[in-house]
Design a protein around this motif. Sequence first.
Motif, PDB file in Angstrom:
ATOM      1  N   GLY A  65       0.769  -1.230   0.000  1.00  0.00           N
ATOM      2  CA  GLY A  65       0.000   0.000   0.000  1.00  0.00           C
ATOM      3  C   GLY A  65       0.800   1.278   0.000  1.00  0.00           C
ATOM      4  N   MET A 121       4.394   1.017  -5.456  1.00  0.00           N
ATOM      5  CA  MET A 121       3.414   1.435  -6.431  1.00  0.00           C
ATOM      6  C   MET A 121       3.610   0.846  -7.811  1.00  0.00           C
ATOM      7  N   ALA A 144      -4.540   3.535  -7.979  1.00  0.00           N
ATOM      8  CA  ALA A 144      -3.834   3.521  -6.695  1.00  0.00           C
ATOM      9  C   ALA A 144      -3.198   4.872  -6.400  1.00  0.00           C
ATOM     10  N   ARG A 178      -5.334   3.270   0.319  1.00  0.00           N
ATOM     11  CA  ARG A 178      -4.651   2.145  -0.326  1.00  0.00           C
ATOM     12  C   ARG A 178      -4.530   0.976   0.641  1.00  0.00           C
ATOM     13  N   ALA A 181      -6.416  -2.273  -0.843  1.00  0.00           N
ATOM     14  CA  ALA A 181      -5.493  -3.209  -1.478  1.00  0.00           C
ATOM     15  C   ALA A 181      -5.687  -4.646  -0.988  1.00  0.00           C
TER      16      ALA A 181
END
Length: 286
Positions: A54, A59, A150, A158, A162
């Motif tokens: 997260g 990312m 995201a 997130r 997630a």
Amino acid sequence: MPDAFSRKSWRLWNLRGMPLGLLASLVVLTAAAWALTLYQTFSMDMPMGIAVRGGMEGMEGMAGMAMAGIAADGWSLAGAAAFLAVWTVMMAAMMLPAAAPMIFMFAAAQARREQHVAVPTWMFVAGYMLVWAAAGLLVYVLVQFGSEFATSLDPPQRSKWAPLALGVTLGVAGLYQFTTLKHICLSHCRSPLAFVAQHWRDGRVGALEMGLRHGLYCFGCCWALFAVLVAAGVMSVAWMLLLTLVVFVEKLMQRGRRFEGALGIALIALGIVVSFGAIEMPWMGG
């Protein structure tokens, strides 16, 4: 449908008519694909795990495979080409071992029909890999949309969504193990002799068509498992080896229904606990 691994099939599956160079080249291709994939894995600067970690450091997700800047740079033809190249090499490394019996069966059948074996066999392999390359384009699109979504969330959001997204993906993969489509596709992959007998096409174009058809069956078997890999954003040696082993065992087992069912139950259970945040996705550093 005849069982490709019955005694009758093994007797018919003789490789005496196949050039040794063809066998050696397939081994070399698989080894080279693994070498390139491992090189890319170990040369990565950042860990991956967009689904559970997260944070911004994760990312990139799948895009971090060789394309650490793809997600950040947005959509681009160069980025898509780079992603597709790395994805296809990774698929060759992971899927050719499980596809080897079908490739050898095709080559043996080709050898019994005519002297030219190598070119039609490689056309068959090319058709097979084209299917997985096309799947890579879909993955690239999903990675881009996933990265953009995201990025639009703040870290707490997130962290909340997630695990749920990954848990749902795991659950879908587990449920898919029990579907009729999974069993149909897997039965074709497990029966090289039956596949060759039912779908034989003469000539190089016919070999390409057969490779495409087998690739579609193979994709029908494995797409859900790879969806978990993509959702988790995992690109570790341990996970790649584990998934390669799972696909290999599932396809080559004579009676794999128990294995299929056990794997499905395990994925569903893991999806539930991950969705509720009870555990993070098991991470195996590579």
